[in-house]
Design a protein around this motif. Structure first.
Motif, PDB file in Angstrom:
ATOM      1  N   GLU A 352       0.827  -1.205   0.000  1.00 24.38           N
ATOM      2  CA  GLU A 352       0.000   0.000   0.000  1.00 24.38           C
ATOM      3  C   GLU A 352       0.864   1.259   0.000  1.00 24.38           C
ATOM      4  O   GLU A 352       0.525   2.261  -0.639  1.00 24.38           O
ATOM      5  CB  GLU A 352      -0.922   0.007   1.223  1.00 24.38           C
ATOM      6  CG  GLU A 352      -2.082  -0.970   1.119  1.00 24.38           C
ATOM      7  CD  GLU A 352      -3.045  -0.851   2.292  1.00 24.38           C
ATOM      8  OE1 GLU A 352      -2.717  -0.120   3.260  1.00 24.38           O
ATOM      9  OE2 GLU A 352      -4.112  -1.482   2.257  1.00 24.38           O
ATOM     10  N   MET A 353       1.978   1.200   0.747  1.00 17.96           N
ATOM     11  CA  MET A 353       2.889   2.354   0.776  1.00 17.96           C
ATOM     12  C   MET A 353       3.527   2.592  -0.582  1.00 17.96           C
ATOM     13  O   MET A 353       3.755   3.728  -0.984  1.00 17.96           O
ATOM     14  CB  MET A 353       3.990   2.142   1.833  1.00 17.96           C
ATOM     15  CG  MET A 353       3.564   2.523   3.231  1.00 17.96           C
ATOM     16  SD  MET A 353       4.898   2.396   4.424  1.00 17.96           S
ATOM     17  CE  MET A 353       5.880   3.819   4.010  1.00 17.96           C
ATOM     18  N   CYS A 379       9.007   4.001  -0.293  1.00 15.55           N
ATOM     19  CA  CYS A 379       8.722   2.582  -0.568  1.00 15.55           C
ATOM     20  C   CYS A 379       9.873   1.672  -0.163  1.00 15.55           C
ATOM     21  O   CYS A 379       9.675   0.646   0.479  1.00 15.55           O
ATOM     22  CB  CYS A 379       8.402   2.428  -2.057  1.00 15.55           C
ATOM     23  SG  CYS A 379       8.203   0.716  -2.579  1.00 15.55           S
ATOM     24  N   ALA A 380      11.115   2.069  -0.507  1.00 14.65           N
ATOM     25  CA  ALA A 380      12.291   1.219  -0.242  1.00 14.65           C
ATOM     26  C   ALA A 380      12.471   0.991   1.250  1.00 14.65           C
ATOM     27  O   ALA A 380      12.755  -0.125   1.702  1.00 14.65           O
ATOM     28  CB  ALA A 380      13.535   1.862  -0.842  1.00 14.65           C
ATOM     29  N   SER A 385      12.104  -2.468   6.018  1.00 14.51           N
ATOM     30  CA  SER A 385      11.652  -2.638   7.411  1.00 14.51           C
ATOM     31  C   SER A 385      10.984  -3.986   7.622  1.00 14.51           C
ATOM     32  O   SER A 385      11.096  -4.583   8.693  1.00 14.51           O
ATOM     33  CB  SER A 385      10.678  -1.529   7.789  1.00 14.51           C
ATOM     34  OG  SER A 385      11.340  -0.304   7.854  1.00 14.51           O
ATOM     35  N   HIS A 386      10.277  -4.460   6.583  1.00 16.32           N
ATOM     36  CA  HIS A 386       9.570  -5.735   6.716  1.00 16.32           C
ATOM     37  C   HIS A 386      10.525  -6.907   6.952  1.00 16.32           C
ATOM     38  O   HIS A 386      10.148  -7.912   7.564  1.00 16.32           O
ATOM     39  CB  HIS A 386       8.716  -6.015   5.473  1.00 16.32           C
ATOM     40  CG  HIS A 386       8.006  -7.336   5.542  1.00 16.32           C
ATOM     41  ND1 HIS A 386       6.917  -7.560   6.369  1.00 16.32           N
ATOM     42  CD2 HIS A 386       8.252  -8.534   4.923  1.00 16.32           C
ATOM     43  CE1 HIS A 386       6.519  -8.819   6.241  1.00 16.32           C
ATOM     44  NE2 HIS A 386       7.310  -9.423   5.373  1.00 16.32           N
ATOM     45  N   LEU A 387      11.782  -6.789   6.493  1.00 17.35           N
ATOM     46  CA  LEU A 387      12.765  -7.862   6.697  1.00 17.35           C
ATOM     47  C   LEU A 387      12.963  -8.143   8.184  1.00 17.35           C
ATOM     48  O   LEU A 387      13.245  -9.271   8.585  1.00 17.35           O
ATOM     49  CB  LEU A 387      14.110  -7.492   6.050  1.00 17.35           C
ATOM     50  CG  LEU A 387      14.130  -7.318   4.534  1.00 17.35           C
ATOM     51  CD1 LEU A 387      15.491  -6.828   4.084  1.00 17.35           C
ATOM     52  CD2 LEU A 387      13.783  -8.625   3.832  1.00 17.35           C
ATOM     53  N   GLY A 613       8.498   4.024   7.682  1.00 20.62           N
ATOM     54  CA  GLY A 613       8.356   2.601   8.010  1.00 20.62           C
ATOM     55  C   GLY A 613       8.614   2.295   9.468  1.00 20.62           C
ATOM     56  O   GLY A 613       8.623   1.131   9.877  1.00 20.62           O
ATOM     57  N   GLY A 614       8.860   3.330  10.285  1.00 17.75           N
ATOM     58  CA  GLY A 614       9.146   3.124  11.708  1.00 17.75           C
ATOM     59  C   GLY A 614      10.634   3.203  11.999  1.00 17.75           C
ATOM     60  O   GLY A 614      11.468   3.248  11.097  1.00 17.75           O
TER      61      GLY A 614
END
Length: 950
Positions: A352-353, A379-380, A385-387, A613-614
């Motif tokens: 979504e981002m 986006c990057a 961050s999801h990793l 992304g935090g």
């Protein structure tokens, strides 16, 4: 006769051994310890015509101090002790000049050395000295402990020695035995090629050495019964407690502190490399342990313990177990990281981002110079961050908390196992540890100040000690300086924060588009590098400050000194290493404010925010760079480079101070004591433990944000084990062997870090990561139970007309098209009655965060306690062996005593026969003595020397 320890059969072997510089010049007596000192001779003038000046003190060709071979009486320590006075008396024509202050100090040191060496001779040691045949230079005092001294001190120190009795170690049967055999076969190529006990199923029964029970021990050769490490330990104890009379010198520690001697050390067992085929323990350790080429092999822990002592053996056993435990945690960490990589494409929030169609117009990141921006430009960062911010990291945090508990439990078990095989069970702390030289000096100053040094009060003086009032200045300085150092660390962190804010603002003014678009990356990378440099510099300063603070406290014993130093150094280095990481994890982005009501520092600069992304991604970058930087630079480059520089500096200093004179007594090559003197002195295990404990903190405390931390720690430790091994074998003087049954205060620190890691990881998951907001959205706010719409849910609205005057973006191409901008927070929209106040979602998420912390902490603590309870501290087989050893020892004693009693009864009955047959008295006495000698061959040597008493 027991004291006749030189066997004619072994003279050839001794001659061969003397070539390596391990023996006295008679090639028989072993060098157990070496004292090194620098000397400088002063010159006397002769009347004209009597020739050139000559040294005031006559120099003998070889000054040998021999403690009489018969053991009766002692020779004078040297002929030089009063030699200076004789020279002056026998040459009345000499003009005696007044000594300069430097010469007077040198003469005082010489007298102290002679007095101390004389005291050593009186204590039973044998000494050999080099001739002082240069005007100034380095000289060595070599010390040998004869059997009488070794046996006496071994009894005083209660050193456990192997008896004749051997008993079988019962192995666990069934499936465990089979698995153990399979494991041994599989790991055979990884085993070091070192000699081991022929029968590993048998163990010698050990018992504290006693001269009265000498018949219990398996003494084949009195020269080798006590190994080199035990001999040097015994000599060190004598050196520590021997004082020079009337000089207030309290042992070798004080003399070295006063520069009377430069160094005191035991010898290494010869060279560690070379073409000769003579294999010694040092060479064996180098070949099978202290080289990078054998990194894949297990450590020869028993040989390490035999050569360096139990304390260093336990350190390497602990380091080996820690490194082995990092393997499973590294594997799980890699799996968690790969899970993040695999699921990145299916992660709905990051999709979504990155979706340009959503067009979330975000509020400006700075005043005036920053424009509105689209969330899809981050986006990057969101994908990266999801990793590290995914559900698997929660599982990994729980796993690592249990891992830390299991590691500590396994270490306790290994410690007990090693304690059993190394005969450390029942090891008592030394009843009266020798006071430190600094403590005794301070005590002496107190006595002189109080004018109590009188013969009447001598008994009182012995009991006098430093009270709390004497230590108040030291404690006050400690408290004040530690507080100042902690504030200095926080100031350094704050300085880096100011750097980040100002640099981010300055780069935002840039007209270059590339610079403006990479502001966050540039600021983060440079700030972390600055943090790393500050940490490395402050670490070195804090190490020195902690030592100085501990010294002004004046602890009484070495053990107390070491414990207090460890606590201070750990506190300072812990705060220094983790303060920047704590800031990013828990404080960054928490005090920013909101659009129209931002928090400013220095009036013009806004507090920095987390990335869209935090903060978890930034925490990961910070953690990885600091951890890797510390390991690479501090643990490896410093550890290799600094000792080499110190060695070079000392070599240059010695070459500069020593005049180039021919040494007539110099042997063909450097002796072992010369080679060992050029090595670095051993300063303790504190730096080695400290770097590993700090690393343990990196691995456990913030592991939720960096699952690859155990992998990097494992790679570092594989090198670290060999680096430390190489340092101990090749670059350091041989340390004094110290018996220890555990790793001391380090275990408590490890346990504390393990418990703290549970709390910190709970807060990292709850506060720093988006795990709780995502969970709340999916199960409480999502209409279809999926993550669709999560990004929109976390962004609040702000009316751009409410921006303060002068903070609106200048020259914005689309400012007129923007009515509302978005910012990351849970706040009421501008059309609400309570506009920009915290929304209900904010309080719901906050409650969920706190509930998660409590739940996570209690769950993990409960599981840790369960693991602790399920794994016994003492392995079952070891506890059974300990019970068996006690019963075997009792049986062995009873049997030996029974044999002794029979021998005495036999002797007494023969004496009675002699009284009855008066005419055959002499013949029977001879026969009984002959028979008694036969019994001596059966193992009762103590009675041959005491038959007259019986």
């Amino acid at each position: 006769i027991i004291n006749n320890y030189l066997d004619g059969m072994q003279e050839g072997a001794a001659d061969k051994a003397s070539s390596s510089g391990m023996h006295f010049r008679d090639s028989k007596r072993k060098v157990d310890y070496v004292l090194a000192y620098h000397y400088r001779k002063h010159i006397t003038r002769h009347p004209p015509g009597t020739g050139s000046p000559e040294p005031m003190r006559g120099s003998a060709s070889l000054a040998l101090v021999l403690n009489g071979a018969s053991g009766k009486g002692h020779a004078e320590p040297t002929q030089r002790q009063d030699g200076g006075q004789r020279v002056l008396q026998e040459h009345p024509g000499e003009e005696v000049i007044e000594l300069s202050p430097l010469d007077a100090l040198e003469e005082k040191k010489r007298l102290q050395r002679e007095e101390y060496e004389h005291s050593l001779v009186e204590a039973g040691l044998e000494i050999e000295k080099d001739p002082e045949n240069k005007s100034q230079g380095l000289s060595f005092v070599r010390i040998h402990a004869p059997w009488q001294v070794l046996s006496r001190e071994a009894e005083l120190l209660k050193i456990k020695m192997p008896t004749k009795k051997m008993y079988e170690i019962t192995e666990e049967g069934g499936i465990l035995k089979t698995l153990n055999e399979i494991w041994c076969k599989l790991t055979e190529p990884l085993q070091p090629q070192v000699p081991q006990q022929q029968n590993t199923n048998m163990k010698n029964l050990s018992y504290p050495f006693s001269r009265e029970k000498i018949y219990l021990y398996n003494i084949k050769d009195k020269d080798t019964f006590f190994d080199n490490a035990t001999r040097s330990r015994i000599v060190r104890e004598i050196l520590k407690r021997t004082s020079a009379k009337a000089r207030n010198s309290m042992g070798i520690g004080t003399l070295i502190a006063n520069n009377v001697y430069d160094a005191a050390y035991p010898l290494h067992d010869g060279e560690y490399e070379g073409q000769n085929d003579d294999m010694n323990e040092r060479k064996m350790l180098y070949r099978e342990w202290a080289r990078y080429g054998v990194f894949y092999k297990f450590q020869p822990i028993d040989l390490i313990r035999k050569y360096f002592g139990e304390k260093i053996g336990l350190y390497f056993a602990w380091l080996g177990l820690y490194t082995e435990f990092l393997i499973p945690s590294s594997v799980v960490g890699i799996i968690v990281f790969l899970y993040g990589c695999i699921t990145i494409e299916s992660d709905i929030p990051s999709k979504e981002m990155c979706d340009q169609r959503n067009a979330f117009t975000m509020c400006p990141l700075c005043d005036k110079f920053c424009d509105y921006w689209n969330l899809s430009s981050a986006c990057a960062t969101a994908r990266a961050s999801h990793l590290f911010d995914n559900p698997a990291t929660v599982f990994f945090s729980i796993f690592m908390a249990l891992w830390a508990t299991m590691f500590l439990e396994q270490w306790k078990r290994l410690q007990m196992r090693l304690g059993y095989f190394w005969d450390l069970t029942g090891l008592e702390e030394e009843e009266e540890e020798h006071p430190r030289p600094e403590y005794e000096t301070k005590l002496l100053q107190k006595k002189l100040k109080n004018k109590n040094v009188t013969t009447e009060n001598s008994n009182k003086d012995e009991k006098e000690k430093l009270t709390w009032s004497d230590r108040i200045p030291g404690y006050a300085a400690n408290f004040g300086l530690i507080l100042f150092m902690i504030m200095l660390t926080f100031s350094a962190v704050f300085g880096v924060i100011v750097y980040r804010i100002t640099t981010a603002a300055a780069l935002s003014f840039s007209t270059n588009e590339t610079t403006k678009s990479n502001v966050r990356v540039t600021v983060t990378a440079t700030a972390v590098i600055i943090n790393l440099v500050v940490i490395l510099i402050l670490d070195e300063i804090y190490g020195a400050v902690a030592k100085w603070l501990t010294e002004i406290e004046v602890p009484k014993t070495e053990k107390t000194f070491e414990e207090r130093l460890i606590l201070k150094a750990f506190l300072l280095k812990f705060v220094n290493s983790y303060a920047p990481i704590f800031y990013v994890a828990f404080f960054k982005g928490r005090f920013v404010g909101r659009p129209g009501h931002y928090v400013y520092v220095f009036e013009g600069y806004r507090m920095e925010e987390c990335a869209p992304g935090g903060c978890l991604m930034e925490l990961c970058i910070q953690l990885s760079i600091i951890m890797l930087g510390k390991q690479l630079i501090q643990n490896n480059l410093f550890e290799i480079g600094i000792p080499k520089l110190k060695k070079l500096f000392r070599k240059l200093k010695d070459e500069r101070t020593e005049p180039k004179e021919m040494n007539t007594n110099q042997s063909k090559g450097p002796q072992q004591w010369d080679l060992d003197y050029s090595l670095e002195p051993f300063t303790g295990l504190t730096p080695e433990y400290m770097e590993m404990i700090i690393q343990f903190g990196f691995v456990t405390l913030f592991v939720a944000s960096f699952p690859l931390a155990p992998l990097f720690a494992l790679l570092n430790n594989i090198i670290e084990v060999r680096l430390d091994a190489k340092k101990f074998v090749t670059e350091l003087r041989r340390p004094d062997t110290v018996r220890a049954k555990d790793i001391g205060i380090w275990y408590n620190i490890l346990s504390g870090i393990g418990k703290l890691s549970v709390i910190i990881n709970a807060f990292v998951i709850a506060v720093t990561s988006d795990f709780i907001p995502r969970l709340m959205y999916q199960y409480a706010y999502s209409q279809n139970g999926t993550m669709h719409g999560f990004i929109n849910h976390t962004l609040s609205y702000f009316n751009v007309s409410h921006l303060k005057a002068g903070t609106q973006p200048e020259n914005s191409p689309f400012a007129q098209d923007v009515l509302f901008c978005r910012f990351k927070d849970y706040r009421e929209p501008p059309w609400s009655q309570n506009q920009y106040e915290f929304s209900k979602q904010y309080w719901a998420v906050l409650s969920a965060r706190l509930a998660f912390v409590i739940l996570f902490q209690n769950l993990v603590m409960f599981l840790s306690v369960l693991v602790d309870w399920m794994i016994p501290d003492i392995p079952k087989d070891i506890s059974e062996q300990m019970k068996k050893e006690k019963s075997v020892l009792v049986d062995f004693f009873l049997k030996e005593e029974h044999e002794k009693l029979k021998l005495i009864e036999s002797f007494i009955s023969r004496e009675k026969e002699k009284d009855k047959n008066g005419t055959k008295g002499e013949r029977i006495r001879a026969a009984s003595f002959s028979q008694f000698n036969q019994s001596q061959k059966g193992g009762f040597a103590s009675f041959s020397s005491k038959h007259t008493e019986v």
